[in-house]
Scaffold this motif. Structure first.
Motif, mmCIF file in Angstrom:
data_model
loop_
_atom_site.group_PDB
_atom_site.id
_atom_site.type_symbol
_atom_site.label_atom_id
_atom_site.label_comp_id
_atom_site.label_asym_id
_atom_site.label_seq_id
_atom_site.Cartn_x
_atom_site.Cartn_y
_atom_site.Cartn_z
ATOM 1 N N GLY A 157 32.292 36.692 43.058
ATOM 2 C CA GLY A 157 31.871 35.326 43.357
ATOM 3 C C GLY A 157 33.040 34.379 43.310
ATOM 4 N N THR A 158 32.824 33.191 42.729
ATOM 5 C CA THR A 158 33.879 32.165 42.708
ATOM 6 C C THR A 158 34.732 32.186 41.447
ATOM 7 N N ASP A 159 34.260 32.821 40.358
ATOM 8 C CA ASP A 159 35.117 32.950 39.170
ATOM 9 C C ASP A 159 36.359 33.743 39.546
ATOM 10 N N HIS A 160 37.514 33.331 39.044
ATOM 11 C CA HIS A 160 38.765 34.036 39.321
ATOM 12 C C HIS A 160 38.602 35.541 39.128
ATOM 13 N N HIS A 161 37.885 35.931 38.093
ATOM 14 C CA HIS A 161 37.591 37.349 37.893
ATOM 15 C C HIS A 161 36.287 37.534 37.134
ATOM 16 N N ASP A 162 35.574 38.571 37.540
ATOM 17 C CA ASP A 162 34.432 39.023 36.748
ATOM 18 C C ASP A 162 34.651 40.464 36.309
ATOM 19 N N MET B 110 37.872 28.627 33.589
ATOM 20 C CA MET B 110 38.441 29.617 34.500
ATOM 21 C C MET B 110 38.608 29.029 35.907
ATOM 22 N N THR B 111 39.682 29.405 36.576
ATOM 23 C CA THR B 111 39.920 29.023 37.968
ATOM 24 C C THR B 111 38.736 29.448 38.818
ATOM 25 N N GLN B 112 38.326 28.567 39.720
ATOM 26 C CA GLN B 112 37.264 28.868 40.674
ATOM 27 C C GLN B 112 37.888 29.055 42.056
#
Length: 180
Positions: A48-53, A135-137
């Motif tokens: 998704g939009t989170d820098h990392h999952d 967190m970066t999006q």
């Protein structure tokens, strides 16, 4: 003191035997996108939009496949995380964990990739639990381009341990000393 207030489950970090084979699997089979690398030792992936999952960390090539959780030399989970509201909640959580006698492993810090603040602590079985925020999006129109970070103190903690509530991990301190 009030318990920690997580908003949602965040990301998972796995240790893997072959990071390139794992990246191929998670991008070509599961459809995740690469956000960033740290050298060729760690990769950050997103759905998704989170820098990392999901992040993957390369274990040493000569590691035995034994149950040695504290050294992270076998495939498996390094940590999972929960999102908290903000830095104030993270500061409050650190104080709460210390008050309860919960072992804090690392943090409060700010990672390079993802730019998120972090605090990692142990559950009763020795699993690493992280809380994070900010967190970066990455959105489709953001123009974000993956980059390769050097494996150094900046990729681990941009604050350079100034806000850690416990001593930093010895391996990171040793790596920092060797760079001077």
């Amino acid at each position: 003191m009030e318990k920690i207030r997580p908003k949602r489950l965040g990301h998972l970090v796995l240790t893997v035997r072959d990071i390139h084979a794992s990246v191929k699997f998670y991008t070509e089979i599961l459809g995740l996108e690469v956000s960033d690398w740290i050298s060729d030792q760690m990769v950050f992936l997103r759905a998704g939009t989170d820098h990392h999952d999901l992040a993957l960390s390369q274990i040493p090539k000569d590691s035995a496949d034994i149950d040695d959780l504290p050294r992270y030399t076998r495939p498996g989970m390094e940590h999972f995380s929960y999102l908290v509201e903000d830095r104030a909640e993270m500061d409050r959580a650190a104080e709460f964990l210390q008050h309860k006698g919960i072992e804090i492993v690392r943090g409060i810090g700010k990672h390079g990739p993802g730019e998120n603040l972090f605090l990692v602590f142990k559950d009763p079985d020795g699993n690493n639990v992280e809380i994070y925020c900010e967190m970066t999006q990455i959105t489709p129109d953001s123009g974000y381009q993956p980059k390769v970070w050097e494996r150094n103190i900046e990729s681990f903690d941009q604050y350079r341990f100034k806000h850690f509530v416990v001593p930093p991990p010895q391996a990171v301190v040793d790596a920092k000393s060797n760079k001077k």
